[in-house]
Design a protein around this motif. Sequence first.
Motif, PDB file in Angstrom:
ATOM      1  N   VAL A 128      -1.423  -3.732 -11.882  1.00 48.12           N
ATOM      2  CA  VAL A 128      -1.451  -4.985 -11.128  1.00 48.12           C
ATOM      3  C   VAL A 128      -1.782  -4.724  -9.670  1.00 48.12           C
ATOM      4  O   VAL A 128      -2.515  -5.487  -9.031  1.00 48.12           O
ATOM      5  CB  VAL A 128      -0.090  -5.708 -11.241  1.00 48.12           C
ATOM      6  N   ALA A 129      -1.254  -3.628  -9.138  1.00 51.38           N
ATOM      7  CA  ALA A 129      -1.447  -3.317  -7.710  1.00 51.38           C
ATOM      8  C   ALA A 129      -2.887  -2.938  -7.392  1.00 51.38           C
ATOM      9  O   ALA A 129      -3.310  -3.030  -6.231  1.00 51.38           O
ATOM     10  CB  ALA A 129      -0.522  -2.174  -7.300  1.00 51.38           C
ATOM     11  N   ALA A 130      -3.654  -2.544  -8.406  1.00 48.11           N
ATOM     12  CA  ALA A 130      -4.999  -2.012  -8.172  1.00 48.11           C
ATOM     13  C   ALA A 130      -5.891  -2.980  -7.398  1.00 48.11           C
ATOM     14  O   ALA A 130      -6.718  -2.567  -6.584  1.00 48.11           O
ATOM     15  CB  ALA A 130      -5.651  -1.647  -9.502  1.00 48.11           C
ATOM     16  N   GLN A 131      -5.726  -4.281  -7.628  1.00 53.17           N
ATOM     17  CA  GLN A 131      -6.606  -5.256  -6.991  1.00 53.17           C
ATOM     18  C   GLN A 131      -6.395  -5.355  -5.484  1.00 53.17           C
ATOM     19  O   GLN A 131      -7.248  -5.892  -4.773  1.00 53.17           O
ATOM     20  CB  GLN A 131      -6.408  -6.622  -7.634  1.00 53.17           C
ATOM     21  N   TRP A 132      -5.277  -4.832  -4.986  1.00 58.76           N
ATOM     22  CA  TRP A 132      -5.006  -4.859  -3.542  1.00 58.76           C
ATOM     23  C   TRP A 132      -4.958  -3.449  -2.950  1.00 58.76           C
ATOM     24  O   TRP A 132      -4.422  -3.244  -1.869  1.00 58.76           O
ATOM     25  CB  TRP A 132      -3.681  -5.559  -3.269  1.00 58.76           C
ATOM     26  N   ALA A 133      -5.529  -2.482  -3.654  1.00 62.21           N
ATOM     27  CA  ALA A 133      -5.377  -1.082  -3.245  1.00 62.21           C
ATOM     28  C   ALA A 133      -6.003  -0.771  -1.900  1.00 62.21           C
ATOM     29  O   ALA A 133      -5.645   0.209  -1.258  1.00 62.21           O
ATOM     30  CB  ALA A 133      -5.960  -0.157  -4.311  1.00 62.21           C
ATOM     31  N   SER A 134      -6.947  -1.594  -1.459  1.00 64.46           N
ATOM     32  CA  SER A 134      -7.612  -1.307  -0.190  1.00 64.46           C
ATOM     33  C   SER A 134      -6.851  -1.839   1.019  1.00 64.46           C
ATOM     34  O   SER A 134      -7.238  -1.580   2.160  1.00 64.46           O
ATOM     35  CB  SER A 134      -9.021  -1.909  -0.184  1.00 64.46           C
ATOM     36  N   GLY A 135      -5.772  -2.567   0.794  1.00 64.34           N
ATOM     37  CA  GLY A 135      -5.029  -3.157   1.899  1.00 64.34           C
ATOM     38  C   GLY A 135      -3.641  -2.572   2.057  1.00 64.34           C
ATOM     39  O   GLY A 135      -3.405  -1.377   1.818  1.00 64.34           O
ATOM     40  N   ARG A 136      -2.697  -3.435   2.449  1.00 67.61           N
ATOM     41  CA  ARG A 136      -1.335  -2.953   2.702  1.00 67.61           C
ATOM     42  C   ARG A 136      -0.652  -2.451   1.449  1.00 67.61           C
ATOM     43  O   ARG A 136       0.210  -1.573   1.519  1.00 67.61           O
ATOM     44  CB  ARG A 136      -0.506  -4.064   3.352  1.00 67.61           C
ATOM     45  N   VAL A 137      -1.006  -3.013   0.276  1.00 66.77           N
ATOM     46  CA  VAL A 137      -0.424  -2.494  -0.967  1.00 66.77           C
ATOM     47  C   VAL A 137      -0.804  -1.025  -1.124  1.00 66.77           C
ATOM     48  O   VAL A 137       0.037  -0.176  -1.454  1.00 66.77           O
ATOM     49  CB  VAL A 137      -0.893  -3.322  -2.174  1.00 66.77           C
ATOM     50  N   GLY A 138      -2.085  -0.717  -0.882  1.00 65.23           N
ATOM     51  CA  GLY A 138      -2.506   0.675  -0.952  1.00 65.23           C
ATOM     52  C   GLY A 138      -1.778   1.551   0.047  1.00 65.23           C
ATOM     53  O   GLY A 138      -1.422   2.699  -0.252  1.00 65.23           O
ATOM     54  N   ALA A 139      -1.524   1.008   1.245  1.00 69.62           N
ATOM     55  CA  ALA A 139      -0.792   1.783   2.259  1.00 69.62           C
ATOM     56  C   ALA A 139       0.631   2.079   1.800  1.00 69.62           C
ATOM     57  O   ALA A 139       1.151   3.183   2.011  1.00 69.62           O
ATOM     58  CB  ALA A 139      -0.775   1.019   3.572  1.00 69.62           C
ATOM     59  N   LYS A 140       1.281   1.094   1.154  1.00 73.38           N
ATOM     60  CA  LYS A 140       2.643   1.322   0.651  1.00 73.38           C
ATOM     61  C   LYS A 140       2.648   2.336  -0.492  1.00 73.38           C
ATOM     62  O   LYS A 140       3.581   3.145  -0.625  1.00 73.38           O
ATOM     63  CB  LYS A 140       3.270   0.002   0.198  1.00 73.38           C
ATOM     64  N   LEU A 141       1.617   2.298  -1.327  1.00 75.01           N
ATOM     65  CA  LEU A 141       1.510   3.304  -2.384  1.00 75.01           C
ATOM     66  C   LEU A 141       1.325   4.701  -1.788  1.00 75.01           C
ATOM     67  O   LEU A 141       1.899   5.685  -2.282  1.00 75.01           O
ATOM     68  CB  LEU A 141       0.341   2.970  -3.305  1.00 75.01           C
ATOM     69  N   GLN A 142       0.555   4.778  -0.731  1.00 79.72           N
ATOM     70  CA  GLN A 142       0.387   6.061  -0.050  1.00 79.72           C
ATOM     71  C   GLN A 142       1.702   6.532   0.563  1.00 79.72           C
ATOM     72  O   GLN A 142       1.993   7.732   0.593  1.00 79.72           O
ATOM     73  CB  GLN A 142      -0.697   5.955   1.030  1.00 79.72           C
ATOM     74  N   ASP A 143       2.519   5.584   1.059  1.00 81.09           N
ATOM     75  CA  ASP A 143       3.846   5.948   1.560  1.00 81.09           C
ATOM     76  C   ASP A 143       4.673   6.592   0.439  1.00 81.09           C
ATOM     77  O   ASP A 143       5.352   7.607   0.650  1.00 81.09           O
ATOM     78  CB  ASP A 143       4.574   4.709   2.094  1.00 81.09           C
ATOM     79  N   PHE A 144       4.624   5.965  -0.754  1.00 84.02           N
ATOM     80  CA  PHE A 144       5.350   6.541  -1.895  1.00 84.02           C
ATOM     81  C   PHE A 144       4.834   7.946  -2.194  1.00 84.02           C
ATOM     82  O   PHE A 144       5.630   8.869  -2.422  1.00 84.02           O
ATOM     83  CB  PHE A 144       5.191   5.658  -3.134  1.00 84.02           C
ATOM     84  N   ARG A 145       3.538   8.114  -2.194  1.00 81.22           N
ATOM     85  CA  ARG A 145       2.958   9.421  -2.513  1.00 81.22           C
ATOM     86  C   ARG A 145       3.411  10.481  -1.510  1.00 81.22           C
ATOM     87  O   ARG A 145       3.745  11.614  -1.884  1.00 81.22           O
ATOM     88  CB  ARG A 145       1.434   9.319  -2.541  1.00 81.22           C
ATOM     89  N   ARG A 146       3.438  10.109  -0.238  1.00 79.45           N
ATOM     90  CA  ARG A 146       3.878  11.061   0.786  1.00 79.45           C
ATOM     91  C   ARG A 146       5.354  11.383   0.634  1.00 79.45           C
ATOM     92  O   ARG A 146       5.767  12.548   0.713  1.00 79.45           O
ATOM     93  CB  ARG A 146       3.611  10.465   2.172  1.00 79.45           C
ATOM     94  N   GLU A 147       6.169  10.350   0.397  1.00 77.78           N
ATOM     95  CA  GLU A 147       7.620  10.548   0.316  1.00 77.78           C
ATOM     96  C   GLU A 147       8.039  11.276  -0.958  1.00 77.78           C
ATOM     97  O   GLU A 147       9.132  11.853  -1.010  1.00 77.78           O
ATOM     98  CB  GLU A 147       8.326   9.188   0.393  1.00 77.78           C
ATOM     99  N   SER A 148       7.191  11.260  -1.990  1.00 73.13           N
ATOM    100  CA  SER A 148       7.555  11.878  -3.263  1.00 73.13           C
ATOM    101  C   SER A 148       7.088  13.317  -3.378  1.00 73.13           C
ATOM    102  O   SER A 148       7.209  13.926  -4.449  1.00 73.13           O
ATOM    103  CB  SER A 148       6.963  11.057  -4.420  1.00 73.13           C
ATOM    104  N   ALA A 149       6.555  13.880  -2.294  1.00 75.99           N
ATOM    105  CA  ALA A 149       5.986  15.238  -2.361  1.00 75.99           C
ATOM    106  C   ALA A 149       6.997  16.265  -2.868  1.00 75.99           C
ATOM    107  O   ALA A 149       6.642  17.182  -3.618  1.00 75.99           O
ATOM    108  CB  ALA A 149       5.453  15.645  -0.989  1.00 75.99           C
ATOM    109  N   SER A 150       8.262  16.119  -2.496  1.00 76.53           N
ATOM    110  CA  SER A 150       9.265  17.106  -2.912  1.00 76.53           C
ATOM    111  C   SER A 150       9.601  17.010  -4.395  1.00 76.53           C
ATOM    112  O   SER A 150      10.248  17.905  -4.950  1.00 76.53           O
ATOM    113  CB  SER A 150      10.544  16.936  -2.086  1.00 76.53           C
TER     114      SER A 150
END
Length: 470
Positions: free
Chosen positions: A428-450
Amino acid sequence: MTEPNRLLRAARERLPSPAAPGEHASRAEIADAVNAWLWETTGKRHALDAHYLAKLERGVARWPNAAYRSALRHVLGVPDDQALGFTPPRRADASPLDQSGPPALGWDPAAVVDHAQLMTERDLTTHTRRHVLTGAALLAGTALAAELQPFLFPPAPGAGRTGVTFTGDELDATEQFVGVLRSWSTKHTVISWPTVVAQLNAHASRLRAAPQDRPETLRGFRIGAELADITATMAWDTARHADAQRYFILAAKLAHAAHDDGLAAVALSSLARQCFDLGRSTEGLDVVQLAQYGTRRTATPRLRAVLATREAWAHALLGDTRAFHRAVGLAEDYFTEGTTELDARTPSTRSLDEAELAGTIGARYRDLARFDARHAGTAQKYLARALDLRAPERVRNRVFDTISLARSHLISREPDRAGELITAVLPVAAQWASGRVGAKLQDFRRESASFATVPAVRDAREAIADLTAA
């Protein structure tokens, strides 16, 4: 012997050149940017050139006129004249450029609508090097505070312009268009940013000619504020922060000119959210508190609730647990007081239902949990409640809630659950991946590195990388 103005030169050399990657801005580029900004804000042509900037940097001239000082502060991103090494002359005739320039652009209705028309006209033209340079700097610190300070004062009377009054049908049609635009954030309706800018430009042109202080014109200002707010939100959603800031401020000015400080406060609250996104928590708190103070006698309970959630956001990011709990308590108390007819006409107050309140508070508890992980459990309770209460059509809000919930499970060291939530929401999130939704997903990716070796997290991280790189 003349002392060089090292502050001015250092400020120029901090800006990157839009034409030569890796180089600092040249004097000619700064001069072009100054002249472009002055044309946008005053409608008057100016002829600052590299030669005069060189004289300023050498210290031969020490006090450019008010217009040039204002433009240089804006272009170079500094709060005051002293930061550029400018000192007033001892004699009135010290320099040909030491004459009084045009006053700083205020919040009076005539100046605001002129500014709206000039700004939208510029944004509808082809981007040039000057546009890139002038659009690159965000107002910050005391410069931002000074820009917003007039919100605390009543708008000046209209300038007495004569022209064709808005008709009721015309205003109704524009309001309907605003309603369509508002729906873009909950439905994946593709509306281009220039389309909205063009609508605002046409509306500003009508406002410019309309008789001032008539009910129809005040309604027109209010509609203009909503259009500016939508324009700002669209820019913010695609990380064009300088554009977003300009239009959030314009929205506040237009609403203020409409004598609707509730709507102006909503625009300021959006500006504060942008500050939070940019890591400028203290500035965001200052903007929220300005909005709270300016509406202290007129705000509805629902507007007070909205502003209290923004205040809580700042305290959470700053790790101030006591102030956070106070602000959250106020938000919940104000919310229980219900709504008024005015709330139904104002964005944010109109959309602040029980689900939105729970989602907002839950996300803020997640921010606070970065300082004390014990708050992650509370965040999860609020966010789960938000997801239970969200209307099915509020798809984008549900995506934000789910990503926030997943991030809170990382804090509470439940990586499997976090990965499962992200994997479930990605289609569902894919349609907004270029905007703030994508930025929040990137936040998750960064925070989940460990937790990258946990299979559920690994799969989610890979899917996010593929999605946001597309």
